[in-house]
Design a protein around this motif. Structure first.
Motif, PDB file in Angstrom:
ATOM      1  N   SER A  18      23.019  40.315  48.888  1.00 26.59           N
ATOM      2  CA  SER A  18      21.969  39.382  48.496  1.00 26.59           C
ATOM      3  C   SER A  18      21.425  39.725  47.110  1.00 26.59           C
ATOM      4  CB  SER A  18      20.836  39.395  49.531  1.00 26.59           C
ATOM      5  OG  SER A  18      19.756  38.601  49.083  1.00 26.59           O
ATOM      6  N   GLN A  34      21.543  37.204  43.907  1.00 29.51           N
ATOM      7  CA  GLN A  34      20.331  36.822  43.180  1.00 29.51           C
ATOM      8  C   GLN A  34      20.446  37.142  41.692  1.00 29.51           C
ATOM      9  OE1 GLN A  34      16.606  38.120  45.140  1.00 29.51           O
ATOM     10  NE2 GLN A  34      17.891  38.501  46.920  1.00 29.51           N
ATOM     11  N   SER A  61      22.761  34.750  39.827  1.00 28.15           N
ATOM     12  CA  SER A  61      22.156  33.458  39.496  1.00 28.15           C
ATOM     13  C   SER A  61      21.275  33.575  38.251  1.00 28.15           C
ATOM     14  CB  SER A  61      21.357  32.907  40.682  1.00 28.15           C
ATOM     15  OG  SER A  61      20.162  33.636  40.877  1.00 28.15           O
ATOM     16  N   PRO A  97      15.789  42.042  41.479  1.00 31.28           N
ATOM     17  CA  PRO A  97      16.001  40.587  41.394  1.00 31.28           C
ATOM     18  C   PRO A  97      14.704  39.784  41.393  1.00 31.28           C
ATOM     19  CG  PRO A  97      17.526  41.539  42.968  1.00 31.28           C
ATOM     20  CD  PRO A  97      16.542  42.620  42.608  1.00 31.28           C
ATOM     21  N   ARG A 105      13.381  37.563  38.289  1.00 33.16           N
ATOM     22  CA  ARG A 105      13.053  36.135  38.447  1.00 33.16           C
ATOM     23  C   ARG A 105      11.650  35.866  37.893  1.00 33.16           C
ATOM     24  NH1 ARG A 105      16.124  32.442  39.295  1.00 33.16           N
ATOM     25  NH2 ARG A 105      17.244  33.554  40.900  1.00 33.16           N
TER      26      ARG A 105
END
Length: 195
Positions: free
Chosen positions: A51, A55, A58, A179, A183
């Motif tokens: 995961s 993340q 992306s 992550p 973000r």
């Protein structure tokens, strides 16, 4: 003890950099949890680290920070601790396409003068919003107030344009929180660019 889990998380962190070099991993890898620390179940640990990888991939596709320079101020208003070229902030900057103005430092958290920081004059200042009370200007609000009053820093373009991004102190350290912090950084850079 260091083992398979460390190598697994180390591999994830290495992928986060996608060509930025391995020295950033060295700073962050020391805090990367072993897969067994993520979960006693190896399969669940693998799911979590997968995961993290997804993340970060992306974010590296989005690259919302491309063309922007950033300076990370963690703590201390007398002589600031800033993010050098190793560790989580460098990984985050690389992931979103931004340039850390102290990336050339071999230290994870070098202590610099305000004159040196002002000379770098980053487009955006990323401020550690700390909850502790050990040094001066720990909170994000205290940091912004200091920057706006200090005769050296108030002339920086990020200060004049109020281009600040706040990150929790724990988000500026390595580990599986990278992550989420990246973000937040990407979103903050997008907002700051609009100013």
């Amino acid at each position: 003890p260091r083992g398979v889990g460390d190598r697994h998380c180390g591999e994830v962190l290495a992928e986060l950099l996608q060509g930025a070099g391995s020295r950033e991993v060295e700073g962050a890898h020391g805090r990367a949890p072993q897969r067994s620390e993520v979960s006693a179940d190896a399969e669940r640990g693998t799911q979590v680290t997968d995961s993290v990888r997804s993340q970060m991939q992306s974010l590296t596709t989005d690259r919302s920070g491309t063309g922007q320079t950033v300076g990370f101020w963690f703590a201390n208003s007398e002589s600031p601790y800033v993010a050098g070229g190793m560790g989580a902030p460098q990984i985050m900057a690389t992931a979103v396409g931004a340039t850390n103005v102290f990336a050339d430092s071999q230290d994870e958290w070098p202590q610099v003068s305000w004159e040196a920081f002002a000379q770098k004059d980053p487009d955006v200042l990323v401020l550690g919003d700390l909850t502790r009370d050990r040094m001066t200007s720990e909170t994000g609000d205290a940091k912004m107030a200091f920057l706006q009053k200090n005769t050296v820093t108030r002339e920086m373009k990020a200060v004049k344009n109020q281009r600040f991004v706040l990150l929790k102190g724990s988000d500026m350290n390595g580990g599986l929180r990278i992550p989420l912090a990246a973000r937040t950084l990407a979103q903050g850079l997008t907002k700051a660019e609009a100013k």
